[in-house]
Scaffold this motif. Structure first.
Motif, PDB file in Angstrom:
ATOM      1  N   ARG A 106     -37.587 161.710 -25.786  1.00 24.82           N
ATOM      2  CA  ARG A 106     -35.857 162.265 -24.786  1.00 24.82           C
ATOM      3  C   ARG A 106     -34.583 161.760 -25.944  1.00 24.82           C
ATOM      4  N   THR A 107     -35.461 160.317 -26.182  1.00 22.49           N
ATOM      5  CA  THR A 107     -34.434 160.005 -27.238  1.00 22.49           C
ATOM      6  C   THR A 107     -34.023 160.458 -28.859  1.00 22.49           C
ATOM      7  N   ALA A 108     -32.615 159.966 -28.405  1.00 20.47           N
ATOM      8  CA  ALA A 108     -31.806 160.786 -29.588  1.00 20.47           C
ATOM      9  C   ALA A 108     -30.635 159.616 -30.233  1.00 20.47           C
ATOM     10  N   LEU A 109     -29.808 159.715 -30.936  1.00 19.79           N
ATOM     11  CA  LEU A 109     -29.559 158.529 -32.102  1.00 19.79           C
ATOM     12  C   LEU A 109     -28.025 159.199 -32.436  1.00 19.79           C
ATOM     13  N   LEU A 135     -18.653 160.995 -20.260  1.00 19.08           N
ATOM     14  CA  LEU A 135     -20.129 161.170 -19.765  1.00 19.08           C
ATOM     15  C   LEU A 135     -19.858 161.052 -18.539  1.00 19.08           C
ATOM     16  N   ASP A 136     -18.986 159.959 -17.667  1.00 19.95           N
ATOM     17  CA  ASP A 136     -18.727 159.551 -16.298  1.00 19.95           C
ATOM     18  C   ASP A 136     -18.473 161.048 -15.244  1.00 19.95           C
ATOM     19  N   HIS A 137     -17.980 161.183 -15.878  1.00 26.59           N
ATOM     20  CA  HIS A 137     -17.140 162.864 -14.783  1.00 26.59           C
ATOM     21  C   HIS A 137     -18.131 163.795 -15.136  1.00 26.59           C
ATOM     22  N   GLN A 138     -18.620 164.070 -16.037  1.00 30.82           N
ATOM     23  CA  GLN A 138     -20.116 164.940 -15.662  1.00 30.82           C
ATOM     24  C   GLN A 138     -21.355 164.142 -15.313  1.00 30.82           C
ATOM     25  N   ASP A 139     -21.407 163.051 -15.016  1.00 29.50           N
ATOM     26  CA  ASP A 139     -22.376 161.988 -14.294  1.00 29.50           C
ATOM     27  C   ASP A 139     -23.473 162.832 -14.525  1.00 29.50           C
ATOM     28  N   ALA A 140     -22.825 162.113 -16.559  1.00 24.02           N
ATOM     29  CA  ALA A 140     -23.909 162.250 -17.663  1.00 24.02           C
ATOM     30  C   ALA A 140     -23.971 160.738 -17.647  1.00 24.02           C
ATOM     31  N   SER A 141     -24.869 160.251 -18.471  1.00 20.41           N
ATOM     32  CA  SER A 141     -24.953 158.545 -19.382  1.00 20.41           C
ATOM     33  C   SER A 141     -25.517 158.575 -20.535  1.00 20.41           C
ATOM     34  N   ALA A 142     -25.185 157.340 -21.128  1.00 23.22           N
ATOM     35  CA  ALA A 142     -25.579 157.483 -22.700  1.00 23.22           C
ATOM     36  C   ALA A 142     -25.958 155.947 -22.820  1.00 23.22           C
ATOM     37  N   HIS A 170     -17.713 153.218 -13.527  1.00 20.31           N
ATOM     38  CA  HIS A 170     -18.483 152.585 -13.074  1.00 20.31           C
ATOM     39  C   HIS A 170     -20.114 152.626 -13.017  1.00 20.31           C
ATOM     40  N   GLY A 171     -20.035 151.566 -12.438  1.00 22.55           N
ATOM     41  CA  GLY A 171     -21.841 151.365 -13.056  1.00 22.55           C
ATOM     42  C   GLY A 171     -22.663 151.574 -14.435  1.00 22.55           C
ATOM     43  N   TRP A 172     -21.896 150.830 -15.016  1.00 20.87           N
ATOM     44  CA  TRP A 172     -21.995 150.172 -16.345  1.00 20.87           C
ATOM     45  C   TRP A 172     -23.104 149.483 -16.695  1.00 20.87           C
ATOM     46  N   THR A 173     -23.924 149.025 -17.221  1.00 25.04           N
ATOM     47  CA  THR A 173     -24.337 147.357 -17.486  1.00 25.04           C
ATOM     48  C   THR A 173     -23.910 147.561 -19.300  1.00 25.04           C
ATOM     49  N   VAL A 174     -23.767 146.445 -19.057  1.00 26.96           N
ATOM     50  CA  VAL A 174     -23.384 145.807 -20.556  1.00 26.96           C
ATOM     51  C   VAL A 174     -23.612 144.576 -20.561  1.00 26.96           C
ATOM     52  N   ARG A 200     -34.499 148.023 -25.573  1.00 29.77           N
ATOM     53  CA  ARG A 200     -35.459 149.297 -24.430  1.00 29.77           C
ATOM     54  C   ARG A 200     -35.185 148.874 -23.155  1.00 29.77           C
ATOM     55  N   THR A 201     -34.954 148.329 -22.425  1.00 26.13           N
ATOM     56  CA  THR A 201     -34.250 148.201 -20.560  1.00 26.13           C
ATOM     57  C   THR A 201     -33.140 149.348 -20.921  1.00 26.13           C
ATOM     58  N   ALA A 202     -32.333 149.044 -21.331  1.00 27.06           N
ATOM     59  CA  ALA A 202     -31.334 149.990 -20.574  1.00 27.06           C
ATOM     60  C   ALA A 202     -31.755 151.685 -21.625  1.00 27.06           C
ATOM     61  N   VAL A 203     -32.379 151.325 -22.781  1.00 27.06           N
ATOM     62  CA  VAL A 203     -32.836 152.955 -22.722  1.00 27.06           C
ATOM     63  C   VAL A 203     -33.939 154.060 -21.723  1.00 27.06           C
ATOM     64  N   ALA A 204     -34.404 153.107 -21.495  1.00 26.47           N
ATOM     65  CA  ALA A 204     -35.435 153.286 -20.043  1.00 26.47           C
ATOM     66  C   ALA A 204     -34.709 153.450 -18.484  1.00 26.47           C
ATOM     67  N   ALA A 205     -33.821 153.226 -18.285  1.00 32.04           N
ATOM     68  CA  ALA A 205     -32.744 153.094 -17.157  1.00 32.04           C
ATOM     69  C   ALA A 205     -32.217 154.375 -16.978  1.00 32.04           C
ATOM     70  N   GLU A 206     -31.749 155.531 -15.907  1.00 33.50           N
ATOM     71  CA  GLU A 206     -30.949 155.995 -16.637  1.00 33.50           C
ATOM     72  C   GLU A 206     -29.410 156.135 -16.251  1.00 33.50           C
ATOM     73  N   THR A 207     -29.281 155.058 -16.257  1.00 33.05           N
ATOM     74  CA  THR A 207     -27.648 155.193 -16.213  1.00 33.05           C
ATOM     75  C   THR A 207     -27.042 154.064 -17.606  1.00 33.05           C
TER      76      THR A 207
END
Lengths: 242, 296
Positions: free
Chosen positions: B18-21, B87-94, B125-129, B143-150
């Protein structure tokens, strides 16, 4: 072009091609006696051909990973889009009666989180083609080789430089599952000498420029990709009124 | 930190289909082996940052988990509307991973300085930094960031502390001066200078490498009246979060970080740390000015 001529053109152009709900009355429900800009009428024929004859999408399977994707990048062309989606029964036609109201899901620009069948939220010009390139790449990376990604833009929207980032990348890398559709109503302030298609062809796209009111010509063009390169269809319609 | 990022991302691409760069030329050579193994999921779009983020949005819409990487100002500032809409407006995340930080390469001048990146991400909204303080913190955070959905923003820098600190982003007390003592919260690479500056003062020093979501519960547990933020990006970036968390208590807040003024000076990263008052002596001066009336 006078208002009367425009309306007559639309009723004729919006006649249904099969037994589903006619689009023209649905468009009138969205309009609700307001004046539409010409951008609404410029896209209606392409949208009908896409949803009635080209796109493999179904209201009962809006999340099917193998569906075709249609991305309306020029999000202001929304009234015809809503009418066509309602005609194809993606949502109830009575949603059209309160378009833009406080409880409505139908804004002046579409929101994918609010409207079934809408693939992207758009409104700010120049975002759809990049999202379309990413969608095409994502499908390819997952081995989904059947679905195709269609992105509808306007000739004035091509002013946005982000499109040219996407055009060149998709063309030079041979992104074969992508089709761009440019509605050319000659509305770009500084024009596109030689036509919009030239901007794509120089980067390796195949192109067809057709009468944007001729449904059979549109169908031929929209299914005319060669399977090796991205494809652009320029649908020429009457020039936008000044 | 960049090497750790490259190694970890290369491993993630191999482990998870599922991972892409998505790249825009920066670091492309470092990812050449990964690109050779996964040509459909390592995508270098050239020097096209708007497209880079748009492509990430499209990939996410088809179910992939994109990692997006380039220099901080081009990733966050140049492509800001794409972050907001694609990203955000489409409810897509990266997961965005930047290099360059506030002034990692000051000899390059203003174009390559990005002190406002975390502030800009904070408008979303809702981003982890994540702001790692040591290369050893990068792999688990990524690894934690990629495993999350947000969506997440991972801010890499050439500046770092001497030792890595683990943890999940909750405030970690590094030095405890007891209840009621002024609380210094050092973010990422500012920790070593903070502890060196304040070694002989009765202040508690806590560390985080995850300023968003800020550990407000930990802050409330530890904070007395005086709170001092030390951030390696724009001063005051986390002030609103701290103020809101302590709104029901009388408190004082000193927010230290990178200044807004364009200095128009080159030099080294250490020079800029000093000019912004983020070296040990600068921090000590600022903290003493703030807490002296209280300590005496």
């Amino acid at each position: 072009m006078t208002a009367i001529t425009t309306t007559a053109t639309i009723v004729e152009a919006a006649a249904p091609l099969d037994g589903r709900q006619p689009v023209a009355p649905l468009l009138e429900r969205v309009r609700a006696s307001r004046e539409f800009g010409t951008n609404v009428y410029s896209t209606i024929d392409v949208l009908q051909v896409l949803y009635q004859r080209v796109l493999r999408v179904h209201p009962e399977a809006v999340d099917d990973p193998d569906r075709d994707r249609f991305l309306l990048s020029k999000g202001h062309a929304v009234a015809g889009y809503y009418a066509v989606l309602a005609a194809a029964e993606f949502f109830p036609a009575d949603w059209l009666d309160d378009q833009g109201g406080p409880a409505s899901r139908l804004g002046d620009h579409p929101d994918r989180m609010l409207v079934p069948g809408v693939e992207i939220g758009s409104g700010s010009l120049g975002h759809g083609l990049g999202l379309g390139v990413g969608s095409a790449l994502g499908l390819r990376a997952q081995g989904r080789l059947e679905p195709r990604v269609y992105v509808l833009l306007g000739d004035a929207e091509l002013d946005e430089g982000s499109n040219h980032e996407a055009i060149t990348y998709a063309g030079t890398t041979g992104l074969a599952n992508l089709t761009a559709i440019v509605i050319d109503n000659a509305s770009a302030t500084h024009g596109w000498p030689g036509g919009p298609a030239a901007r794509f062809v120089v980067d390796g796209w195949t192109a067809a420029t057709v009468d944007g009111r001729d449904h059979d010509a549109l169908h031929t063009a929209l299914t005319g990709h060669d399977g090796n390169r991205p494809h652009v269809v320029v649908a020429v319609v009457e020039p936008k009124e000044a | 930190m960049r090497d750790t990022f490259v190694d970890t991302t290369t491993a993630l691409l191999a482990d998870d289909p599922r991972t892409a760069l998505v790249l825009a030329d920066i670091s492309a050579a470092l990812f050449a082996p990964a690109a050779a193994r996964h040509p459909d999921r390592v995508l270098n779009v050239g020097i096209r940052e708007q497209l880079m983020v748009g492509v990430a949005g499209g990939l996410a819409l088809t179910g992939l988990r994109p990692i997006v990487h380039t220099y901080a100002p081009f990733l966050v500032e140049r492509a800001y509307e794409q972050l907001k809409l694609d990203l955000d407006h489409q409810d897509a995340s990266a997961v965005l991973v930047s290099v360059g930080a506030s002034y990692d390469r000051p000899e390059a001048g203003r174009t390559h300085l990005s002190p406002a990146d975390v502030s800009l991400i904070d408008t979303l909204h809702g981003w982890t930094v994540h702001v790692p303080g040591h290369p050893g913190e990068v792999a688990p955070l990524l690894r934690t960031a990629v495993a999350a959905e947000t969506s997440a923003y991972l801010r890499l820098s050439v500046l770092s502390n001497d030792r890595p600190l683990g943890g999940d982003g909750a405030l970690q007390v590094v030095r405890d001066a007891g209840p009621g003592a002024p609380l210094v919260v050092a973010v990422g690479p500012t920790l070593d200078a903070s502890t060196a500056a304040l070694a002989d003062l009765p202040v508690t020093v806590a560390y985080t490498n995850r300023p968003r979501p800020f550990d407000t519960a930990g802050l409330r547990d530890r904070a007395g009246t005086d709170v001092i933020l030390v951030e390696p990006y724009l001063a005051g970036t986390s002030s609103r979060v701290v103020s809101a968390a302590l709104a029901d208590r009388p408190h004082r807040l000193l927010a230290l970080g990178v200044g807004r003024e364009e200095l128009r000076r080159y030099g080294s990263a250490d020079d800029h740390t000093r000019w912004h008052g983020l070296d040990a002596s600068g921090l000590r001066r600022s903290v003493l000015d703030f807490v002296s009336p209280v300590l005496h």
